[in-house]
Scaffold this motif. Structure first.
Motif, PDB file in Angstrom:
ATOM      1  N   UNK A   1       0.822  -1.212   0.000  1.00 33.46           N
ATOM      2  CA  UNK A   1       0.000   0.000   0.000  1.00 33.46           C
ATOM      3  C   UNK A   1       0.859   1.265   0.000  1.00 33.46           C
ATOM      4  N   UNK A   2       2.067   1.179   0.524  1.00 38.80           N
ATOM      5  CA  UNK A   2       2.978   2.330   0.501  1.00 38.80           C
ATOM      6  C   UNK A   2       3.292   2.752  -0.931  1.00 38.80           C
ATOM      7  N   UNK A   3       3.239   1.795  -1.874  1.00 41.98           N
ATOM      8  CA  UNK A   3       3.494   2.070  -3.285  1.00 41.98           C
ATOM      9  C   UNK A   3       2.194   2.202  -4.082  1.00 41.98           C
ATOM     10  N   UNK A   4       1.052   2.216  -3.389  1.00 42.56           N
ATOM     11  CA  UNK A   4      -0.231   2.348  -4.058  1.00 42.56           C
ATOM     12  C   UNK A   4      -0.760   1.057  -4.654  1.00 42.56           C
ATOM     13  N   UNK A   5      -0.236  -0.076  -4.209  1.00 45.50           N
ATOM     14  CA  UNK A   5      -0.662  -1.375  -4.735  1.00 45.50           C
ATOM     15  C   UNK A   5      -1.447  -2.157  -3.688  1.00 45.50           C
ATOM     16  N   UNK A   6      -2.050  -3.255  -4.120  1.00 49.48           N
ATOM     17  CA  UNK A   6      -2.821  -4.107  -3.227  1.00 49.48           C
ATOM     18  C   UNK A   6      -2.524  -5.570  -3.537  1.00 49.48           C
TER      19      UNK A   6
END
Length: 96
Positions: free
Chosen positions: A64-69
């Motif tokens: 989530x820190x990189x905008x992923x899931x």
């Protein structure tokens, strides 16, 4: 537990439990490109305990820190039930 990466998807097989969870996390995170969502195919997962869930949550926080899931595909009814009981089916993408 075995983890095989093919075409950007990580295929898991075996028991995702306290005895294997740490090894699974290190294998996946070493080979994850951090450029997209993490796709895990659970069709071969026969059992998952709270340690397995904890590892998934830990990986999710990092992604989530990189905008992923994390997307979980092809989980058996038994494994889906674990996500539903813990209400983590609302946190992870669970697909057939």
């Amino acid at each position: 537990m075995d983890v095989i990466k093919k075409d950007g998807i990580f295929y898991l097989s075996g028991e995702f439990d306290i005895f294997h969870a740490g090894n699974v996390e290190s294998k996946i995170m070493e080979d994850y490109d951090k450029k997209s969502d993490l796709i895990l195919d659970f069709s071969g997962v026969t059992f998952m305990d709270s340690t397995g869930l904890g590892i998934l949550i830990s990986m999710l926080k990092e992604l989530e820190e990189d905008g992923n899931t994390i997307l979980v595909k092809n989980a058996t009814k038994r494994i889906k039930k674990v996500f539903e009981i813990t209400e983590l089916d609302k946190v992870f993408g669970i697909n057939d």
